[in-house]
Design an enzyme around this catalytic site. Structure first.
Site, PDB file in Angstrom:
ATOM      1  N   SER A  19       0.711  -1.088  -0.013  1.00  0.00           N
ATOM      2  CA  SER A  19      -0.132  -0.105  -0.061  1.00  0.00           C
ATOM      3  C   SER A  19       0.789   1.305  -0.036  1.00  0.00           C
ATOM      4  O   SER A  19       0.548   2.084   0.597  1.00  0.00           O
ATOM      5  CB  SER A  19      -0.828  -0.106   1.226  1.00  0.00           C
ATOM      6  OG  SER A  19      -0.200  -0.183   2.610  1.00  0.00           O
ATOM      7  N   LYS A  44       0.563  -5.645   5.024  1.00  0.00           N
ATOM      8  CA  LYS A  44       0.717  -6.200   6.236  1.00  0.00           C
ATOM      9  C   LYS A  44       0.609  -5.663   7.568  1.00  0.00           C
ATOM     10  O   LYS A  44       0.723  -6.183   8.548  1.00  0.00           O
ATOM     11  CB  LYS A  44       2.153  -7.069   6.106  1.00  0.00           C
ATOM     12  CG  LYS A  44       3.207  -6.125   6.305  1.00  0.00           C
ATOM     13  CD  LYS A  44       4.691  -7.367   6.142  1.00  0.00           C
ATOM     14  CE  LYS A  44       5.781  -6.404   6.060  1.00  0.00           C
ATOM     15  NZ  LYS A  44       7.028  -7.156   6.100  1.00  0.00           N
ATOM     16  N   THR A  52       6.890   4.513   1.415  1.00  0.00           N
ATOM     17  CA  THR A  52       6.567   5.721   0.617  1.00  0.00           C
ATOM     18  C   THR A  52       6.604   6.882   1.859  1.00  0.00           C
ATOM     19  O   THR A  52       7.130   8.042   1.566  1.00  0.00           O
ATOM     20  CB  THR A  52       5.250   5.775  -0.112  1.00  0.00           C
ATOM     21  OG1 THR A  52       5.527   4.764  -1.096  1.00  0.00           O
ATOM     22  CG2 THR A  52       4.866   7.042  -0.670  1.00  0.00           C
ATOM     23  N   GLY A  57      12.527  13.705   0.353  1.00  0.00           N
ATOM     24  CA  GLY A  57      13.285  14.767  -0.515  1.00  0.00           C
ATOM     25  C   GLY A  57      12.199  15.216  -1.406  1.00  0.00           C
ATOM     26  O   GLY A  57      11.621  16.140  -1.436  1.00  0.00           O
ATOM     27  N   GLY A  58      11.400  14.186  -2.231  1.00  0.00           N
ATOM     28  CA  GLY A  58      10.451  14.683  -3.159  1.00  0.00           C
ATOM     29  C   GLY A  58      10.250  13.661  -4.494  1.00  0.00           C
ATOM     30  O   GLY A  58      10.631  12.568  -4.493  1.00  0.00           O
ATOM     31  N   GLU A 124      18.872  17.907  -5.901  1.00  0.00           N
ATOM     32  CA  GLU A 124      19.391  16.851  -4.992  1.00  0.00           C
ATOM     33  C   GLU A 124      20.812  16.307  -5.614  1.00  0.00           C
ATOM     34  O   GLU A 124      20.820  16.647  -6.759  1.00  0.00           O
ATOM     35  CB  GLU A 124      18.393  15.641  -4.608  1.00  0.00           C
ATOM     36  CG  GLU A 124      17.327  16.103  -3.748  1.00  0.00           C
ATOM     37  CD  GLU A 124      16.478  15.126  -3.444  1.00  0.00           C
ATOM     38  OE1 GLU A 124      16.815  13.926  -3.175  1.00  0.00           O
ATOM     39  OE2 GLU A 124      15.378  15.324  -3.285  1.00  0.00           O
ATOM     40  N   HIS A 252      22.081   5.235   1.643  1.00  0.00           N
ATOM     41  CA  HIS A 252      21.899   6.964   1.828  1.00  0.00           C
ATOM     42  C   HIS A 252      23.011   7.414   2.314  1.00  0.00           C
ATOM     43  O   HIS A 252      23.347   6.721   3.586  1.00  0.00           O
ATOM     44  CB  HIS A 252      20.484   7.111   2.225  1.00  0.00           C
ATOM     45  CG  HIS A 252      20.204   8.655   2.065  1.00  0.00           C
ATOM     46  ND1 HIS A 252      20.966   9.737   2.505  1.00  0.00           N
ATOM     47  CD2 HIS A 252      19.240   8.889   1.185  1.00  0.00           C
ATOM     48  CE1 HIS A 252      20.400  10.773   2.072  1.00  0.00           C
ATOM     49  NE2 HIS A 252      19.241  10.380   1.323  1.00  0.00           N
ATOM     50  N   ARG A 300      24.624   9.443  -5.107  1.00  0.00           N
ATOM     51  CA  ARG A 300      24.716   8.659  -3.984  1.00  0.00           C
ATOM     52  C   ARG A 300      25.922   7.595  -3.571  1.00  0.00           C
ATOM     53  O   ARG A 300      26.354   7.688  -2.715  1.00  0.00           O
ATOM     54  CB  ARG A 300      23.476   8.220  -3.558  1.00  0.00           C
ATOM     55  CG  ARG A 300      22.579   9.126  -3.072  1.00  0.00           C
ATOM     56  CD  ARG A 300      21.305   8.419  -2.703  1.00  0.00           C
ATOM     57  NE  ARG A 300      20.190   9.435  -2.661  1.00  0.00           N
ATOM     58  CZ  ARG A 300      18.989   9.383  -2.520  1.00  0.00           C
ATOM     59  NH1 ARG A 300      18.420   8.165  -2.408  1.00  0.00           N
ATOM     60  NH2 ARG A 300      18.325  10.311  -2.203  1.00  0.00           N
ATOM     61  N   HIS A 361      19.313   2.230   2.174  1.00  0.00           N
ATOM     62  CA  HIS A 361      18.104   2.858   1.799  1.00  0.00           C
ATOM     63  C   HIS A 361      17.161   2.365   0.806  1.00  0.00           C
ATOM     64  O   HIS A 361      15.862   2.506   0.745  1.00  0.00           O
ATOM     65  CB  HIS A 361      18.800   4.405   1.274  1.00  0.00           C
ATOM     66  CG  HIS A 361      17.680   5.413   1.184  1.00  0.00           C
ATOM     67  ND1 HIS A 361      16.933   5.807   2.287  1.00  0.00           N
ATOM     68  CD2 HIS A 361      17.440   6.201   0.109  1.00  0.00           C
ATOM     69  CE1 HIS A 361      16.169   6.901   1.669  1.00  0.00           C
ATOM     70  NE2 HIS A 361      16.343   7.126   0.377  1.00  0.00           N
ATOM     71  N   ARG A 396      20.137   4.417  -8.053  1.00  0.00           N
ATOM     72  CA  ARG A 396      19.152   5.439  -8.332  1.00  0.00           C
ATOM     73  C   ARG A 396      19.472   6.774  -8.485  1.00  0.00           C
ATOM     74  O   ARG A 396      20.057   7.092  -7.223  1.00  0.00           O
ATOM     75  CB  ARG A 396      17.880   4.930  -7.520  1.00  0.00           C
ATOM     76  CG  ARG A 396      16.798   5.587  -7.642  1.00  0.00           C
ATOM     77  CD  ARG A 396      15.768   5.369  -6.725  1.00  0.00           C
ATOM     78  NE  ARG A 396      16.111   5.254  -5.381  1.00  0.00           N
ATOM     79  CZ  ARG A 396      15.803   6.428  -4.628  1.00  0.00           C
ATOM     80  NH1 ARG A 396      15.229   7.337  -5.222  1.00  0.00           N
ATOM     81  NH2 ARG A 396      16.024   6.382  -3.459  1.00  0.00           N
ATOM     82  N   LEU A 402       9.596   7.908  -6.021  1.00  0.00           N
ATOM     83  CA  LEU A 402       8.206   8.081  -6.243  1.00  0.00           C
ATOM     84  C   LEU A 402       7.526   8.165  -7.835  1.00  0.00           C
ATOM     85  O   LEU A 402       6.631   7.668  -8.182  1.00  0.00           O
ATOM     86  CB  LEU A 402       7.797   9.087  -5.322  1.00  0.00           C
ATOM     87  CG  LEU A 402       8.326   9.134  -3.947  1.00  0.00           C
ATOM     88  CD1 LEU A 402       7.914  10.708  -3.229  1.00  0.00           C
ATOM     89  CD2 LEU A 402       7.354   8.142  -3.272  1.00  0.00           C
TER      90      LEU A 402
HETATM   91  C1  SIN Z   1      16.254  12.010   0.567  1.00  0.00           C
HETATM   92  O1  SIN Z   1      15.250  12.929   0.840  1.00  0.00           O
HETATM   93  O2  SIN Z   1      17.504  12.131   0.459  1.00  0.00           O
HETATM   94  C2  SIN Z   1      15.765  10.697   0.025  1.00  0.00           C
HETATM   95  C3  SIN Z   1      15.177  10.910  -1.429  1.00  0.00           C
HETATM   96  C4  SIN Z   1      15.194   9.519  -2.259  1.00  0.00           C
HETATM   97  O3  SIN Z   1      15.659   8.600  -1.556  1.00  0.00           O
HETATM   98  O4  SIN Z   1      15.037   9.602  -3.312  1.00  0.00           O
END
Ligand code: SIN
Length: 541
Positions: A19, A44, A52, A57-58, A124, A252, A300, A361, A396, A402
């Site tokens: 979900s 679960k 989520t 970040g966004g 970012e 992360h 990253r 992460h 990534r 998202l």
């Molecule tokens: C973050 O806010 O650093 C995480 C954002 C992400 O993992 O894309």
């Protein structure tokens, strides 16, 4: 905890497992497009207990078309992914992205705006332009809030909380032998553990969608919530579906380092570096400049590896994020949650540097899906972090996840809406075969194995790997596998035991995939294979 003998059977048109952004977006879209279908979501824990919600970040997408364009976002995604990405998947997600984000805004999601009313776009690591839509420093929370409210208002979606999916149902449950090369393996739904009533339910569906997220709980230091145990990936692996590129586990760079261990570890968003934060050692050195010309805003994998190196060379547990030069009101306005958390730990970000260290992460590999979200098993789709779609390659790009969830949820909806009427429910599927009614003798058998597997992964399959470490890890994982399977076969179902079993499967997949990749690329850094190979290939396990 005992499982009752009685078994419930349910049928539904579509079964969604999970979900988070992918599962809920798909449910909403399909319910609107096909109000005649019965859509069932099982999750679960509580409906909003997902990875989520933890995204700070966004959502990255091309918004300011005067400065930004699709080509730049595509190039940044490929560069962060060390060119192991599937270019067609990248192009599809990036170009579809703005439409999907607009829909989310129409559904009520709020994003921060500038004084002139335009959306404020953040930056970012690895992004060449400002393109991250955000809501304060709790974007994931806002996205989840919007989707949960929508889902609750739609009649043909039913949500079952505290329902833990145990196994995908395939022809295997009709007695047929299934292997990875069986061409027509089909999904018929899932066996699901109803945690409240302690019964195992058979949910038969025409189509099943896995949106169960990642497996950060495989490492003791992680930004992921308790539920991130790789359940969907492990289920599909057991059902002989294709899984790929599991070696690419993203750490992360900046989880808050606290003296008293906490789980999950609190994330200090990469958006803080996008807003001017600088990584420093205790003596104030801006060390990232030594590693990459983009400094603290490099992708990253590079930043996490650099921090890991500085920590090892200096024999310390953390580095620091310096935001003292940012004006207080500006910092508090953009990062209220991070500011409060730091204060609660006795750190005043305006006076003290913030102690940070890398934490597990995100999983860039997973269930192989095509651009429609189809897996290698018929009538089974998957979306989000549980998948390998080709978008992320070997690492990534920040805030692309998202976006991926939104785009694939849409694509799956388009596809299912067209084909579902041709699919029949298979009523011959038997109920779950209860083999044991014995409680596991001691919980310590589960908790100790979990602790040990996390230690093995942290020590041998972390940010820097080599062949001896990977071999040690696999030997130990195979032992945990054997012991846990014995326990599983001889005990009643419990959530803890099933999660341990899934995490052991994920540990095996990550370690084997890393052994199979003879190069250092993106997040897979192996000192025995320091070079990048000139070709691209998937690591299928
Ligand atoms: C973050 O806010 O650093 C995480 C954002 C992400 O993992 O894309």
């Amino acid at each position: 905890m005992k499982t009752k003998e009685t078994i419930k059977r349910k049928t539904t048109d579509v079964l969604i497992i999970g979900s988070g952004v992918a599962g809920l977006t798909f449910a909403i879209k399909l319910a609107k497009k096909r109000p005649d279908l019965q859509i069932t979501i099982v999750t679960k824990n509580k409906i909003d207990d997902s990875n989520t919600k933890f995204a700070q970040g966004g959502i990255a997408t091309v918004w300011d078309i005067e400065k930004d364009n699709f080509e730049k976002h595509i190039a940044d995604t490929m560069d962060a992914g060390d060119e192991l990405n599937d270019l067609e998947a990248v192009e599809m997600v990036i170009t579809e992205g703005p439409k999907r984000v607009r829909e989310l805004i129409e559904w009520g999601a709020r994003f921060d705006k500038k004084d002139n009313g335009n959306l404020e776009l953040g930056k970012e690591g690895g992004h060449s332009e400002n393109r991250v839509l955000h809501y304060k420093d709790i974007t994931g929370w806002e996205v989840e809030r919007t989707l949960v409210e929508m889902v609750k208002s739609i009649k043909n979606i039913s949500v079952h909380e505290n329902f833990f999916a145990l196994e995908l149902i395939t022809q295997h449950h009709l007695g047929r032998i299934i292997s990875k090369v069986t061409p027509d393996t089909k999904a018929y739904g899932a066996y699901v553990f109803n945690k409240k009533d302690l019964i195992i339910e058979t949910i038969l569906a025409k189509t099943t969608v896995i949106a169960t997220g990642g497996a950060g709980q495989l490492y003791s230091i992680t930004t992921n919530p308790e539920g991130a145990t790789g359940d969907g990936i492990a289920m599909v692996y057991r059902a002989k579906g294709r899984i790929a590129n599991m070696e690419f586990v993203q750490f992360h760079p900046t989880a808050l380092y606290t003296k008293i261990e906490e789980s999950p570890n609190f994330l200090v968003s990469e958006a803080v570096r996008g807003h001017g934060g600088i990584l420093r050692t205790e003596d104030g050195e801006d060390f990232m400049i030594k590693y990459d010309k983009r400094g603290s805003l490099a992708p990253r994998d590079i930043v996490a590896r650099a921090i890991d190196n500085e920590m090892k060379v200096r024999g310390v547990n953390n580095v620091f994020l310096d935001v003292r030069h940012i004006e207080k009101n500006d910092f508090v306005k953009h990062f209220p949650n991070i500011y409060e958390k730091c204060l609660s730990e006795g750190i005043d970000p305006m006076k003290d540097m913030i102690p940070v260290a890398p934490a597990c992460h995100y999983f860039c590999g997973g269930i192989v899906v095509d651009k429609k979200g189809k897996t290698s098993i018929k009538n089974l789709y998957a979306a989000g972090e549980a998948t390998y779609s080709g978008l992320h390659g070997a690492n990534r790009l920040a805030s692309n996840s998202l976006l991926e969830g939104l785009v694939y949820a849409h694509n799956i909806c388009e596809n299912i809406a067209d084909e579902i009427d041709e699919i029949q429910i298979n009523n011959e599927i038997p109920d779950w075969n209860i083999t044991s009614t014995k409680e596991p003798k001691e919980m310590v058998l589960i908790t100790q194995s979990l602790k040990e597997i996390r230690d093995v992964m942290g020590s041998y399959v972390g940010i820097v790997r080599n062949n001896i470490r990977l071999k040690r890890a696999i030997n130990r994982i195979l032992l945990y596998y054997k012991e846990t399977e014995e326990l599983y076969k001889s005990s009643v179902i419990s959530e803890q035991l099933c999660e341990l079993r899934n995490l052991i499967t994920i540990a095996y997949l990550v370690t084997r995939s890393s052994q199979n990749r003879h190069e250092s690329r993106g997040l897979n850094y192996n000192t025995d294979y320091p070079d990048k190979l000139p070709y691209n290939e998937l690591t299928l396990v």
